[in-house]
Design a protein around this motif. Structure first.
Motif, mmCIF file in Angstrom:
data_model
loop_
_atom_site.group_PDB
_atom_site.id
_atom_site.type_symbol
_atom_site.label_atom_id
_atom_site.label_comp_id
_atom_site.label_asym_id
_atom_site.label_seq_id
_atom_site.Cartn_x
_atom_site.Cartn_y
_atom_site.Cartn_z
ATOM 1 N N PHE A 18 0.885 -1.073 0.094
ATOM 2 C CA PHE A 18 -0.104 -0.034 0.378
ATOM 3 C C PHE A 18 1.041 1.002 0.067
ATOM 4 O O PHE A 18 2.002 1.387 0.970
ATOM 5 N N LEU A 19 0.289 1.974 -1.073
ATOM 6 C CA LEU A 19 0.681 3.333 -0.495
ATOM 7 C C LEU A 19 0.384 4.633 -0.155
ATOM 8 O O LEU A 19 -0.962 4.592 -0.686
ATOM 9 N N GLY A 57 -9.822 12.823 -6.232
ATOM 10 C CA GLY A 57 -9.206 12.150 -8.163
ATOM 11 C C GLY A 57 -8.860 11.158 -7.535
ATOM 12 O O GLY A 57 -8.643 10.510 -6.612
ATOM 13 N N SER A 58 -9.529 10.921 -9.031
ATOM 14 C CA SER A 58 -8.223 9.391 -9.367
ATOM 15 C C SER A 58 -8.257 9.155 -10.789
ATOM 16 O O SER A 58 -8.872 9.247 -11.767
ATOM 17 N N ASN A 59 -7.058 8.174 -10.504
ATOM 18 C CA ASN A 59 -6.373 7.523 -11.937
ATOM 19 C C ASN A 59 -5.360 6.133 -11.732
ATOM 20 O O ASN A 59 -4.782 6.703 -10.909
ATOM 21 N N LYS A 60 -5.506 5.473 -12.347
ATOM 22 C CA LYS A 60 -4.294 4.549 -12.939
ATOM 23 C C LYS A 60 -4.706 3.844 -11.179
ATOM 24 O O LYS A 60 -3.638 3.285 -11.309
ATOM 25 N N GLY A 61 -5.556 3.740 -10.316
ATOM 26 C CA GLY A 61 -5.753 2.969 -9.384
ATOM 27 C C GLY A 61 -5.079 4.025 -7.887
ATOM 28 O O GLY A 61 -5.342 3.383 -6.703
ATOM 29 N N LYS A 77 -2.453 4.805 -3.103
ATOM 30 C CA LYS A 77 -2.576 3.246 -4.230
ATOM 31 C C LYS A 77 -2.525 1.911 -3.373
ATOM 32 O O LYS A 77 -2.017 2.039 -2.635
ATOM 33 N N GLY A 78 -3.295 0.729 -3.477
ATOM 34 C CA GLY A 78 -3.747 0.334 -2.680
ATOM 35 C C GLY A 78 -2.300 -1.327 -3.006
ATOM 36 O O GLY A 78 -1.855 -1.528 -2.004
ATOM 37 N N ASP A 84 4.806 1.531 -11.250
ATOM 38 C CA ASP A 84 4.796 2.554 -10.814
ATOM 39 C C ASP A 84 5.854 2.964 -10.435
ATOM 40 O O ASP A 84 6.167 4.294 -9.606
ATOM 41 N N SER A 85 6.926 3.190 -10.968
ATOM 42 C CA SER A 85 8.372 3.630 -9.897
ATOM 43 C C SER A 85 8.220 4.873 -10.384
ATOM 44 O O SER A 85 8.665 5.011 -12.365
ATOM 45 N N ALA A 86 8.558 5.762 -9.712
ATOM 46 C CA ALA A 86 8.232 7.392 -10.564
ATOM 47 C C ALA A 86 8.957 8.445 -9.561
ATOM 48 O O ALA A 86 8.082 8.312 -8.401
ATOM 49 N N VAL A 87 8.947 9.584 -10.264
ATOM 50 C CA VAL A 87 8.990 11.338 -8.908
ATOM 51 C C VAL A 87 7.354 11.080 -9.310
ATOM 52 O O VAL A 87 7.124 11.262 -9.556
ATOM 53 N N TYR A 88 6.674 11.462 -7.830
ATOM 54 C CA TYR A 88 5.824 12.161 -7.744
ATOM 55 C C TYR A 88 5.346 13.259 -7.223
ATOM 56 O O TYR A 88 5.941 13.681 -6.583
ATOM 57 N N PHE A 89 4.658 14.322 -8.103
ATOM 58 C CA PHE A 89 4.360 16.177 -7.183
ATOM 59 C C PHE A 89 3.529 16.391 -7.662
ATOM 60 O O PHE A 89 2.627 15.910 -7.795
ATOM 61 N N CYS A 90 3.001 17.115 -6.458
ATOM 62 C CA CYS A 90 2.167 17.720 -5.221
ATOM 63 C C CYS A 90 2.101 18.966 -6.196
ATOM 64 O O CYS A 90 2.837 19.708 -6.357
#
Lengths: 114, 115
Positions: A18-19, A57-61, A77-78, A84-90
């Motif tokens: 779980f993320l 908001g939701s997309n790709k799980g 993400k459940g 899914d390995s990547a950099v995530y920006f808010c």
């Protein structure tokens, strides 16, 4: 001024874990909120967005809920995958999106191991 | 589908040299912008344009120059490169100006090193 604070990475998870990536914001008025994702060697892509309080908001799980009371927009993400390995920006857009300027957080690197 | 195209992908400059980073989009987008990405600082807006002939400054405009003579192109000029301009540069566009609720389309970036 307006700002976005993200949890520092890297976040390392095993596949199917779980993320949660935490994001909080400071803004006057009613901003719009976004999550963008950057895969290795690529530009950013919009993952999901929410334009008003309590929107999800939701997309790709992935999901994130706009919480005005806690000024947060945490990404969840459940069950993560290696892909899914990547950099995530808010990011936030002041004044509910009626502007040409996005304010980004520092990014959180997610590494998912098989 | 080309989308947003940036050239070059990599560039090394010496202090004081000038260069232009190219950005082109084929989606007829009204809005185009340049960001720089630095470790621990996220993305910061340099300059943006809401249409041909119209540009404005972002958060970190000093040392950079832009122009928008066509809808498709939005070049970023470094007039006299400095080591502090070592960064990854992203061009981004979207359909309409005056709202960021529409998603930004990003190019794949230009990695610039200034020695």
């Amino acid at each position: 001024g307006d700002s976005v604070t993200q949890m520092e990475g890297p976040v390392t998870l095993s596949e199917e874990a779980f993320l949660t990536i935490n994001c909080t914001y400071t803004a006057t008025g009613y901003p719009s909120l976004f999550w963008y994702v950057q895969y290795p060697g690529e530009g950013l892509q919009l993952l999901l967005k929410a334009t008003k309080a309590d929107d999800k908001g939701s997309n790709k799980g992935f999901e994130a809920t706009y919480r005005k009371e806690t000024t947060s927009f945490h990404l969840e993400k459940g069950s993560v995958q290696v892909s899914d390995s990547a950099v995530y920006f808010c990011a936030l857009s002041p004044y509910g999106g009626a502007t040409n300027k996005l304010i980004f957080g520092t990014g959180t690197l997610l590494a998912v191991q098989p | 589908n080309a989308g947003v195209t940036q050239t070059p992908k990599f560039q090394v400059l010496k202090t004081g040299q000038s260069m232009t980073l190219q950005c082109a989009q084929d989606m007829n987008h009204e809005y185009m912008s340049w960001y720089r990405q630095d470790p621990g600082m996220g993305l910061r807006l340099i300059h943006y344009s809401v249409g041909a002939g119209i540009t404005d400054q972002g958060e970190v405009p000093n040392g950079y120059n832009v122009s928008r003579s066509t809808t498709e192109d939005f070049p970023l000029r470094l007039l006299s490169a400095a080591p502090s301009q070592t960064s990854v540069y992203f061009c981004a566009s979207k359909t309409r100006a005056a709202t960021t609720n529409e998603k930004l389309f990003f190019g794949s970036g230009t990695q610039l090193s200034v020695l």
